[in-house]
Each structure stands twice: as structure tokens, then as C-alpha cells.
Design an enzyme around this catalytic site. Structure first.
Site, PDB file in Angstrom:
ATOM      1  N   GLU A 106     -17.882 -16.321  15.238  1.00 59.25           N
ATOM      2  CA  GLU A 106     -18.824 -15.455  15.958  1.00 59.25           C
ATOM      3  C   GLU A 106     -19.989 -16.239  16.555  1.00 59.25           C
ATOM      4  O   GLU A 106     -20.496 -17.169  15.939  1.00 59.25           O
ATOM      5  CB  GLU A 106     -19.411 -14.437  14.983  1.00 59.25           C
ATOM      6  CG  GLU A 106     -18.365 -13.508  14.445  1.00 59.25           C
ATOM      7  CD  GLU A 106     -18.964 -12.490  13.500  1.00 59.25           C
ATOM      8  OE1 GLU A 106     -18.179 -11.745  12.911  1.00 59.25           O
ATOM      9  OE2 GLU A 106     -20.192 -12.454  13.348  1.00 59.25           O
ATOM     10  N   CYS A 119     -27.210 -17.379  18.243  1.00 59.63           N
ATOM     11  CA  CYS A 119     -26.928 -17.591  16.824  1.00 59.63           C
ATOM     12  C   CYS A 119     -25.536 -18.233  16.728  1.00 59.63           C
ATOM     13  O   CYS A 119     -24.549 -17.659  17.184  1.00 59.63           O
ATOM     14  CB  CYS A 119     -26.975 -16.244  16.111  1.00 59.63           C
ATOM     15  SG  CYS A 119     -26.552 -16.356  14.374  1.00 59.63           S
ATOM     16  N   CYS A 126     -16.712 -19.315   4.965  1.00 63.17           N
ATOM     17  CA  CYS A 126     -17.769 -19.989   4.204  1.00 63.17           C
ATOM     18  C   CYS A 126     -17.355 -20.050   2.739  1.00 63.17           C
ATOM     19  O   CYS A 126     -16.766 -19.112   2.209  1.00 63.17           O
ATOM     20  CB  CYS A 126     -19.096 -19.238   4.327  1.00 63.17           C
ATOM     21  SG  CYS A 126     -20.461 -20.076   3.475  1.00 63.17           S
ATOM     22  N   CYS A 130     -21.557 -15.583  -0.974  1.00 61.69           N
ATOM     23  CA  CYS A 130     -22.627 -14.594  -1.207  1.00 61.69           C
ATOM     24  C   CYS A 130     -22.010 -13.197  -1.151  1.00 61.69           C
ATOM     25  O   CYS A 130     -21.272 -12.879  -0.198  1.00 61.69           O
ATOM     26  CB  CYS A 130     -23.737 -14.743  -0.175  1.00 61.69           C
ATOM     27  SG  CYS A 130     -24.431 -16.410  -0.170  1.00 61.69           S
ATOM     28  N   CYS A 133     -22.314 -10.829   2.020  1.00 61.73           N
ATOM     29  CA  CYS A 133     -22.098 -11.414   3.355  1.00 61.73           C
ATOM     30  C   CYS A 133     -20.630 -11.309   3.757  1.00 61.73           C
ATOM     31  O   CYS A 133     -19.736 -11.711   3.006  1.00 61.73           O
ATOM     32  CB  CYS A 133     -22.543 -12.879   3.318  1.00 61.73           C
ATOM     33  SG  CYS A 133     -22.072 -13.802   4.794  1.00 61.73           S
ATOM     34  N   GLY A 176     -20.848 -19.459   8.217  1.00 59.90           N
ATOM     35  CA  GLY A 176     -20.775 -20.774   7.596  1.00 59.90           C
ATOM     36  C   GLY A 176     -22.091 -21.284   7.061  1.00 59.90           C
ATOM     37  O   GLY A 176     -23.163 -20.747   7.346  1.00 59.90           O
ATOM     38  N   GLU A 177     -21.987 -22.332   6.261  1.00 59.64           N
ATOM     39  CA  GLU A 177     -23.161 -22.966   5.655  1.00 59.64           C
ATOM     40  C   GLU A 177     -23.376 -24.327   6.338  1.00 59.64           C
ATOM     41  O   GLU A 177     -22.621 -25.272   6.105  1.00 59.64           O
ATOM     42  CB  GLU A 177     -22.923 -23.125   4.143  1.00 59.64           C
ATOM     43  CG  GLU A 177     -23.908 -24.020   3.429  1.00 59.64           C
ATOM     44  CD  GLU A 177     -25.375 -23.738   3.740  1.00 59.64           C
ATOM     45  OE1 GLU A 177     -25.808 -22.578   3.698  1.00 59.64           O
ATOM     46  OE2 GLU A 177     -26.105 -24.706   4.048  1.00 59.64           O
ATOM     47  N   SER A 208     -30.520 -22.534   8.927  1.00 54.99           N
ATOM     48  CA  SER A 208     -30.657 -21.718   7.716  1.00 54.99           C
ATOM     49  C   SER A 208     -29.631 -22.164   6.678  1.00 54.99           C
ATOM     50  O   SER A 208     -28.439 -22.267   6.972  1.00 54.99           O
ATOM     51  CB  SER A 208     -30.421 -20.243   8.087  1.00 54.99           C
ATOM     52  OG  SER A 208     -30.417 -19.447   6.928  1.00 54.99           O
ATOM     53  N   SER A 231     -32.330 -19.463   2.318  1.00 53.90           N
ATOM     54  CA  SER A 231     -32.006 -18.096   1.904  1.00 53.90           C
ATOM     55  C   SER A 231     -32.170 -17.984   0.392  1.00 53.90           C
ATOM     56  O   SER A 231     -31.465 -18.655  -0.358  1.00 53.90           O
ATOM     57  CB  SER A 231     -30.557 -17.776   2.282  1.00 53.90           C
ATOM     58  OG  SER A 231     -30.403 -17.898   3.677  1.00 53.90           O
ATOM     59  N   LEU A 232     -33.118 -17.160  -0.027  1.00 47.30           N
ATOM     60  CA  LEU A 232     -33.387 -17.052  -1.475  1.00 47.30           C
ATOM     61  C   LEU A 232     -32.732 -15.807  -2.085  1.00 47.30           C
ATOM     62  O   LEU A 232     -31.931 -15.897  -2.994  1.00 47.30           O
ATOM     63  CB  LEU A 232     -34.900 -16.983  -1.716  1.00 47.30           C
ATOM     64  CG  LEU A 232     -35.666 -18.292  -1.781  1.00 47.30           C
ATOM     65  CD1 LEU A 232     -37.141 -18.009  -2.061  1.00 47.30           C
ATOM     66  CD2 LEU A 232     -35.103 -19.214  -2.867  1.00 47.30           C
ATOM     67  N   HIS A 233     -33.150 -14.645  -1.649  1.00 42.04           N
ATOM     68  CA  HIS A 233     -32.592 -13.337  -2.076  1.00 42.04           C
ATOM     69  C   HIS A 233     -32.846 -12.977  -3.538  1.00 42.04           C
ATOM     70  O   HIS A 233     -32.603 -11.844  -3.942  1.00 42.04           O
ATOM     71  CB  HIS A 233     -31.094 -13.239  -1.784  1.00 42.04           C
ATOM     72  CG  HIS A 233     -30.713 -13.648  -0.404  1.00 42.04           C
ATOM     73  ND1 HIS A 233     -31.313 -13.125   0.718  1.00 42.04           N
ATOM     74  CD2 HIS A 233     -29.796 -14.543   0.042  1.00 42.04           C
ATOM     75  CE1 HIS A 233     -30.770 -13.689   1.803  1.00 42.04           C
ATOM     76  NE2 HIS A 233     -29.859 -14.545   1.421  1.00 42.04           N
ATOM     77  N   ASN A 307     -27.595  -5.646   5.926  1.00 49.70           N
ATOM     78  CA  ASN A 307     -26.600  -5.078   6.837  1.00 49.70           C
ATOM     79  C   ASN A 307     -25.399  -4.696   5.977  1.00 49.70           C
ATOM     80  O   ASN A 307     -24.769  -5.599   5.422  1.00 49.70           O
ATOM     81  CB  ASN A 307     -26.136  -6.165   7.817  1.00 49.70           C
ATOM     82  CG  ASN A 307     -26.605  -5.930   9.222  1.00 49.70           C
ATOM     83  OD1 ASN A 307     -27.386  -5.035   9.490  1.00 49.70           O
ATOM     84  ND2 ASN A 307     -26.126  -6.752  10.121  1.00 49.70           N
ATOM     85  N   CYS A 350     -23.773 -11.501  10.124  1.00 50.93           N
ATOM     86  CA  CYS A 350     -22.930 -12.691  10.039  1.00 50.93           C
ATOM     87  C   CYS A 350     -21.522 -12.356   9.538  1.00 50.93           C
ATOM     88  O   CYS A 350     -21.344 -11.839   8.455  1.00 50.93           O
ATOM     89  CB  CYS A 350     -23.672 -13.645   9.105  1.00 50.93           C
ATOM     90  SG  CYS A 350     -22.746 -14.860   8.271  1.00 50.93           S
TER      91      CYS A 350
HETATM   92  N1  SAH Z   1     -25.176 -19.926   5.389  1.00 50.09           N
HETATM   93  C1  SAH Z   1     -26.495 -19.908   5.843  1.00 50.09           C
HETATM   94  C2  SAH Z   1     -26.627 -19.423   7.275  1.00 50.09           C
HETATM   95  C3  SAH Z   1     -25.758 -18.278   7.693  1.00 50.09           C
HETATM   96  S1  SAH Z   1     -26.198 -16.711   7.032  1.00 50.09           S
HETATM   97  C4  SAH Z   1     -27.381 -19.079   4.905  1.00 50.09           C
HETATM   98  O1  SAH Z   1     -26.843 -18.394   4.059  1.00 50.09           O
HETATM   99  O2  SAH Z   1     -28.586 -19.198   5.020  1.00 50.09           O
HETATM  100  C5  SAH Z   1     -27.757 -16.361   7.842  1.00 50.09           C
HETATM  101  C6  SAH Z   1     -28.636 -15.389   7.088  1.00 50.09           C
HETATM  102  O3  SAH Z   1     -28.049 -14.065   7.114  1.00 50.09           O
HETATM  103  C7  SAH Z   1     -28.808 -15.744   5.598  1.00 50.09           C
HETATM  104  O4  SAH Z   1     -30.157 -15.588   5.214  1.00 50.09           O
HETATM  105  C8  SAH Z   1     -27.942 -14.717   4.926  1.00 50.09           C
HETATM  106  O5  SAH Z   1     -28.311 -14.510   3.602  1.00 50.09           O
HETATM  107  C9  SAH Z   1     -28.134 -13.510   5.817  1.00 50.09           C
HETATM  108  N2  SAH Z   1     -27.114 -12.474   5.660  1.00 50.09           N
HETATM  109  C10 SAH Z   1     -25.785 -12.646   5.546  1.00 50.09           C
HETATM  110  N3  SAH Z   1     -25.166 -11.449   5.414  1.00 50.09           N
HETATM  111  C11 SAH Z   1     -26.137 -10.508   5.454  1.00 50.09           C
HETATM  112  C12 SAH Z   1     -26.131  -9.087   5.342  1.00 50.09           C
HETATM  113  N4  SAH Z   1     -25.002  -8.418   5.181  1.00 50.09           N
HETATM  114  N5  SAH Z   1     -27.323  -8.448   5.426  1.00 50.09           N
HETATM  115  C13 SAH Z   1     -28.478  -9.143   5.584  1.00 50.09           C
HETATM  116  N6  SAH Z   1     -28.546 -10.487   5.688  1.00 50.09           N
HETATM  117  C14 SAH Z   1     -27.385 -11.170   5.605  1.00 50.09           C
HETATM  118 FE1  SF4 Z   2     -22.113 -18.442   3.515  1.00 44.30          FE
HETATM  119 FE2  SF4 Z   2     -24.602 -17.912   4.351  1.00 44.30          FE
HETATM  120 FE3  SF4 Z   2     -22.769 -15.963   4.150  1.00 44.30          FE
HETATM  121 FE4  SF4 Z   2     -23.764 -17.070   1.940  1.00 44.30          FE
HETATM  122  S1  SF4 Z   2     -24.898 -15.870   3.471  1.00 44.30           S
HETATM  123  S2  SF4 Z   2     -21.608 -16.643   2.328  1.00 44.30           S
HETATM  124  S3  SF4 Z   2     -23.989 -19.170   2.590  1.00 44.30           S
HETATM  125  S4  SF4 Z   2     -22.704 -17.676   5.530  1.00 44.30           S
END
Ligand code: SAH
Ligand code: SF4
Length: 369
Positions: A106, A119, A126, A130, A133, A176-177, A208, A231-233, A307, A350
């Protein structure tokens, strides 16, 4: 695999080198092995990234003899459009692009107040898993090459040219990371910022990461031209680990040490991302824990209401919880911004468009490499 100067990808047919894989120094080395000087490197570079020629036939002012060498030993490979979606807000266009081997990733183009942002994806799938995601739910397929990352940029700059707009911001926040694909991603960044080509400002490129500690330290040591977002969460290992399996490999103490190392060495603020999930990590306790974790650091928190994805049943936080969370952070002197994900109606989170178009079934990822 190394794409920086010093190491060359193979050049012989059938694996003709994709020129978009090479930063300018590496392109120069390749051309010099064929007997061509830096003058030809720069001529070719401006043709690729300023004129953005789509084939060797369009090259102007290049000796016919070099053109035939290029046809024989090199290729200009860009991804093709597999699927497209436009958001009803008119700002967001989401592309599912197909790579040579059929993998799709994407790319999202956002046009807002005259500032275009893209983006980019850095991997197909990935490995980090997470739970919330859509990309993490698919599992890992492979890294993208620098040319596959740059191909996404060239795709959107072509779209922007139709309306005389130019690209300002690049966020490495797609599938991806990026720090798991350090070499490929950073070679692409070198191409993005090259002053003779796309010439993007380093301040306008944001990488990120989920918190790959060795990658953050390497970025700090190498002084690469990007803004860093982490990304902390979750602000405790238990809470973070439940959402982000990578946290088990790189616990918060190690991650925050690496972040402090980065800010001390680079004197650059880090952005911290936090997907707000109702009743999970949007509580006052979590906000206080986050405040304590980041207190005194040069930090900015980006709050992203979740999301919803097919593989994760939780919901985004409501406006009261979001406001309350921000107020608590403000009490610790921490600035924060609520980032509404644009194009939510076109699965712009994502990995979500790919999941919707290809009906990818969620898988659980067991381990982080
Ligand atoms: N892998 C990297 C970059 C890609 S994800 C990372 O994790 O940082 C980019 C951002 O989108 C990250 O902060 C991720 O936690 C967030 N993200 C992914 N899926 C999401 C979702 N369903 N709702 C909100 N944020 C999300
Ligand atoms: Fe990978 Fe980032 Fe999605 Fe986590 S949030 S699975 S690191 S793309």
C-alpha cells in the site's frame, strides 16, 4: 545485502540491475566499472529523478552507446497499479501497488492544504505482529528493495504532476517495519534527499519504528536525515507487550535508553505514537504512566484513535477519553496532537486496503526475528 557504495548488485542478464535500487554514489560506481565518468552518473540521475523518464528510450543527451549498454545491463522497474481507492473527503488516494514478483503493498497519497504527503511501505507484510494492525495480522513476506520503495514515490509524483503539485512530506508509516529493513529503507532515504534528484528536505521525512533498539542506535550513530517516530502504545512492559509482541524482545527500559541516546546524540526531538484503544490504553493510569516515562525528554506524543481492523475486536477511544488523556500528558509538560487517520472510509489504516481487496485472513505471528 548492502546498497550503499562499495557493494554492487549483479549486473548480468537475466538479473539486470534496477537503477532505482542505487543511491547516486552506487550508480557512479556501477557506471565507472563500465568505463563512464561521474558526468554520466549525474546526467542519468537527473533524467531518472528530475525528468523522471520512464524508459531508456526517453533519455536525452546521452551517448547512444551508453543507452545500449543500459538496455543490455540495467532496467527501470516501477510497480504497477493493482487497485486504487479515493476517500470521500477528497484528500486521500490509496494505491495498492504490484511489485515484479506479484507482491502488493500500500501507498497512500494525502493532499491537504497544498502540502502533499506520501505514506510508504517498506516491507510486504510485517514480522512484528502488533495485534491491532492489519499488516501485522498478515505476517511477514519479504523486505522491499530501495527501488520498490522509491517506485512508490515516483508513482505519486507522477500523479501530482498532473495537477502541478509537488511532494513535500514522506512518512515511512505504511506496511512493514522500516528498521527491520534498515539497508533497503535507508538507501531509499539517501535517494529521496539527494540534492540533484527528488531533493526532499530531511525535516520532511519521518521514519516510524515499533522500537527496534539496534536500529535506533544505528540511526543515531549514522546521523541519517530523518525525523524519528517511535510507536509505544503502552507505558509498561506488560501493557505494551500485550499489543506489541516486539516489546518482549526490546523492553521499555532498553527502548527508552536507545531513545535518550538518539536525542542526546542527534539533538532531535522524537515523536511517540499511541493508538488509543477504548478501555485498553486510554485510561488515566496509562496516561500517567506515559507522562512519567517521557517526563523531561524532548518528546511529542501523537495520539491516533484506533482504526478498527478485521482481526482485532476493540474500538477507538471516544472524544472524552482522548481529551482526558491529553490533559494528563499536558500536566507532565508533554505536548500531544490527535491525528485522525485520513481516508478511514477507504481502509487507509496500514495494511487495511490490501486486507480488504485481497481478503487476506488474519494470522497470528508467533515470534519476532
Ligand atoms: N512499523 C512501523 C511503521 C508502520 S505502522 C511502526 O509500527 O511504527 C505506522 C503507525 O500506524 C504505527 O504507529 C502503528 O502503530 C499505527 N497503526 C497500525 N495499525 C493501526 C490501527 N489499526 N489503528 C491505529 N494506528 C495503527
Ligand atoms: Fe508492523 Fe508497524 Fe503494523 Fe506493528 S504496527 S505490525 S510494526 S507495521
Amino acid at each position: 545485502m548492502c546498497y550503499r557504495s562499495g557493494t554492487m548488485p549483479p549486473t548480468s542478464a537475466p538479473s539486470r540491475v534496477n537503477l532505482y535500487d542505487l543511491p547516486r554514489a552506487a550508480l557512479g560506481e556501477l557506471l565507472s566499472t563500465w568505463g563512464y565518468s561521474a558526468h554520466y552518473r549525474d546526467l542519468l540521475w537527473t533524467a531518472l529523478y528530475r525528468q523522471q523518464v520512464a524508459s531508456f528510450d526517453e533519455l536525452q543527451g546521452v551517448k547512444p552507446e551508453l543507452v545500449s549498454v543500459l538496455r543490455e545491463r540495467a532496467r527501470l522497474e516501477r510497480p504497477a497499479t493493482h487497485h486504487e481507492a479515493f476517500s470521500t473527503d477528497g484528500f486521500t488516494r490509496k494505491l495498492l501497488l504490484r511489485m515484479q514478483d506479484g507482491q502488493t503493498v500500500e501507498t497512500v497519497l494525502m493532499r491537504f492544504k497544498g502540502r502533499a504527503t506520501v505514506c510508504l511501505s517498506t516491507q510486504a507484510g510485517c514480522a512484528m505482529g502488533c495485534v491491532f494492525c492489519a499488516t501485522g495480522q498478515m505476517g511477514f513476506v519479504r523486505h522491499l528493495s530501495p527501488g520498490e520503495i522509491i517506485g512508490q514515490v515516483l508513482h505519486v509524483t507522477r500523479l501530482l504532476r498532473e495537477t502541478n503539485e509537488s511532494l513535500r512530506n514522506v512518512v515511512l508509516m505504511g506496511m512493514g517495519e522500516p528498521l527491520h529493513n534498515y539497508e533497503g529503507t535507508l538507501a531509499a532515504v539517501d535517494i529521496l534527499v539527494d540534492a540533484l534528484g527528488l531533493a526532499l528536505g530531511p525535516r520532511f521525512i519521518t521514519l516510524s519504528t515499533v522500537g527496534v533498539v539496534p536500529g535506533i542506535r544505528r540511526l543515531a550513530d549514522e546521523d541519517r536525515p530523518v525525523q524519528l517516530a517511535v510507536s509505544l502504545h503502552g507505558a509498561t512492559d506488560a501493557e505494551r507487550g500485550a499489543l506489541v509482541p516486539a516489546a518482549r524482545k526490546w523492553p521499555l527500559a532498553e527502548l527508552m535508553d536507545a531513545c535518550r541516546y538518539y536525542t542526546d546524540k542527534r539533538k532531535r526531538r522524537i515523536f511517540y505514537e499511541w493508538a488509543l484503544i477504548a478501555g485498553q490504553n486510554d485510561t488515566p493510569e496509562q496516561a500517567h504512566a506515559l507522562g512519567q516515562l517521557l517526563r523531561g525528554m524532548d518528546a511529542h506524543v501523537n495520539l491516533i484513535p484506533l482504526n478498527p481492523t478485521v482481526g482485532y475486536a476493540e474500538r477507538p477511544s471516544g472524544p472524552d477519553a482522548v481529551r482526558g488523556f491529553q490533559d494528563i500528558l499536558a500536566g507532565y509538560g508533554l505536548p500531544s496532537t490527535v491525528r485522525q487517520r485520513r481516508g478511514i472510509d477507504i481502509d487507509a489504516g496500514c495494511g487495511q486496503l490490501k486486507a480488504a481487496v485481497e481478503r487476506v485472513r488474519p494470522v497470528r505471528v508467533a515470534a519476532v526475528p
